[in-house]
Design an enzyme around this catalytic site. Structure first.
Site, PDB file in Angstrom:
ATOM      1  N   GLY A 158       0.859  -1.188   0.000  1.00  0.00           N
ATOM      2  CA  GLY A 158       0.000   0.000   0.000  1.00  0.00           C
ATOM      3  C   GLY A 158       0.891   1.233   0.000  1.00  0.00           C
ATOM      4  NE  ARG A 159      -3.059   6.381   0.820  1.00  0.00           N
ATOM      5  CZ  ARG A 159      -4.092   5.714   1.344  1.00  0.00           C
ATOM      6  NH1 ARG A 159      -3.911   4.813   2.284  1.00  0.00           N
ATOM      7  NH2 ARG A 159      -5.320   5.969   0.928  1.00  0.00           N
ATOM      8  CB  ILE A 160       3.274   2.749   4.728  1.00  0.00           C
ATOM      9  CG1 ILE A 160       2.348   3.876   5.213  1.00  0.00           C
ATOM     10  CG2 ILE A 160       4.547   2.719   5.577  1.00  0.00           C
ATOM     11  CD1 ILE A 160       1.769   3.689   6.613  1.00  0.00           C
ATOM     12  CB  SER A 179       0.420  -6.632  -2.086  1.00  0.00           C
ATOM     13  OG  SER A 179      -0.075  -5.545  -1.370  1.00  0.00           O
ATOM     14  NE  ARG A 241      -3.012  -0.341  14.205  1.00  0.00           N
ATOM     15  CZ  ARG A 241      -2.504   0.836  13.856  1.00  0.00           C
ATOM     16  NH1 ARG A 241      -1.197   0.971  13.650  1.00  0.00           N
ATOM     17  NH2 ARG A 241      -3.288   1.891  13.715  1.00  0.00           N
ATOM     18  CD  GLU A 270       1.291  -0.981  20.120  1.00  0.00           C
ATOM     19  OE1 GLU A 270       0.716   0.109  20.248  1.00  0.00           O
ATOM     20  OE2 GLU A 270       1.778  -1.375  19.063  1.00  0.00           O
ATOM     21  CG  HIS A 288       2.520   2.339  17.780  1.00  0.00           C
ATOM     22  ND1 HIS A 288       1.392   1.558  17.849  1.00  0.00           N
ATOM     23  CD2 HIS A 288       2.457   2.974  16.573  1.00  0.00           C
ATOM     24  CE1 HIS A 288       0.677   1.724  16.745  1.00  0.00           C
ATOM     25  NE2 HIS A 288       1.303   2.568  15.962  1.00  0.00           N
ATOM     26  CB  ILE A 289       7.837   6.396  17.736  1.00  0.00           C
ATOM     27  CG1 ILE A 289       9.042   5.487  17.418  1.00  0.00           C
ATOM     28  CG2 ILE A 289       7.639   6.501  19.236  1.00  0.00           C
ATOM     29  CD1 ILE A 289      10.382   6.099  17.816  1.00  0.00           C
ATOM     30  N   GLY A 290       6.012   5.215  14.755  1.00  0.00           N
ATOM     31  CA  GLY A 290       6.108   5.306  13.289  1.00  0.00           C
ATOM     32  C   GLY A 290       5.789   6.681  12.739  1.00  0.00           C
TER      33      GLY A 290
END
Ligand code: DGY
Length: 322
Positions: A158-160, A179, A241, A270, A288-290
């Protein structure tokens, strides 16, 4: 009671946009810098027209019932919306929105932070140095994996995923991906990427970076069997995730040498981390600092606010989910 509720403070400029649009008395922010406890959230959302929520807030049918018939829009301040039961929202005519695009580049940068950091053992090396253990330069000290010219596997183009693949061009990497949908020949050409089966992705990747949403079919997808098919030097990176990867199995694979390294930004429960994963020196673990850059978090908040303003003004929001 204010008609708009924010479950956590957002960057000031974005909050101001909301206040400018509806007035100070119509905007209420949960005053504590913590996840609002579920029972408090159920009470706080009752009677609101709009709620700006975080990925840590669970929105199931019971929560929508607690909000009641007044709720028109739920604006998630995240691109991933696995915390929201979207069909429950649709049944109640609530518009759900998310924040795609604006966090793509920041998250791809962080995937690369993990690719490089895990491959070159930077977390382990820094812990070693700070512990005062470094004796001298040595030819066999802290040897990691070379990245230049290797094969990058992307799960979820996808985009990322695409932004992460694009960065690999600078490292002269071969890119393979698996994908739900194959990209066009033109896009594959521009990314120097080839579509492969899931097993080929596991077997051929030197670095495997996960960029899929959390869906029933991706939950627990990466477990012992998958790790055993990967190269024993492979680097697994997850910025999507946590529950896509079985954490206990990952810790075991890192300990057994089924794979070489892991770079992980997201976790199954988390903020808890599987204790055996915490024991793995060959795992680089981040909280979780993406999307955690000032620019991106501000843009995410703006987009969430713009979604609320649009719906409450009877317009189509910029990024609806349902
Ligand atoms: C998202 O938006 O889904 C990210 O996980 C937040 O960083």
């Amino acid at each position: 009671m204010a008609k708009i509720f924010l479950t956590r403070a957002i960057p000031e400029q974005a909050l101001q946009l909301l206040i400018d649009a509806f007035g100070e008395n119509e905007v209420e922010v949960y005053p504590h810098d913590q996840i609002i406890p579920r029972d408090e959230l159920e009470k706080a959302v009752h009677g609101r027209e709009a709620v700006l929520c975080m990925l840590t807030d669970p929105w199931d049918a019971k929560m929508f019932d607690a909000a009641g018939a007044s709720l028109k829009v739920l604006a998630n301040c995240a691109v991933g919306y696995n915390n929201i039961q979207v069909d429950a929202a649709s049944e109640r005519n609530v518009t759900v929105t998310n924040t795609p695009d604006v966090l793509t580049e920041a998250t791809a940068d962080l995937a690369w932070t993990l690719i490089m950091g895990a491959s070159r053992r930077s977390g382990e090396a820094e812990r070693y140095l700070r512990a005062g253990k470094w004796g001298s330069w040595s030819p066999n000290f802290m040897l990691g994996n070379e990245i230049y010219g290797k094969t990058l596997g992307i799960y979820g183009m996808g985009r990322i995923g695409r932004a992460t693949a694009r960065r690999a061009l600078g490292f002269n990497m071969k890119v393979i991906y698996h994908s739900r949908t194959q990209r066009s020949a033109e896009e594959e050409g521009s990314l120097n990427a080839s579509y492969v089966s899931f097993d080929e992705l596991l077997e051929q990747s030197d670095v495997l970076s996960i960029h899929s949403p959390l869906l029933p079919e991706t939950t627990g997808l990466f477990g012992a069997e998958e790790f055993s098919k990967m190269k024993d030097t492979a680097v697994l990176v997850n910025t999507s995730r946590g529950p896509v990867v079985q954490e206990a199995a990952l810790a075991q694979a890192l300990k057994n040498g089924d794979i070489g390294f892991a770079g992980i930004d997201v976790f199954e429960k988390e903020p808890e981390i599987h204790p055996e994963l915490l024991d793995c020196e060959n795992a680089l673990l981040l909280p979780h600092i993406g999307s955690a850059t000032l620019e991106t978090r501000t843009a995410m908040a703006y987009l969430a606010v713009e979604n609320i303003i649009a719906v409450l003004n009877g317009k189509t929001p910029p990024t609806p989910v349902n």
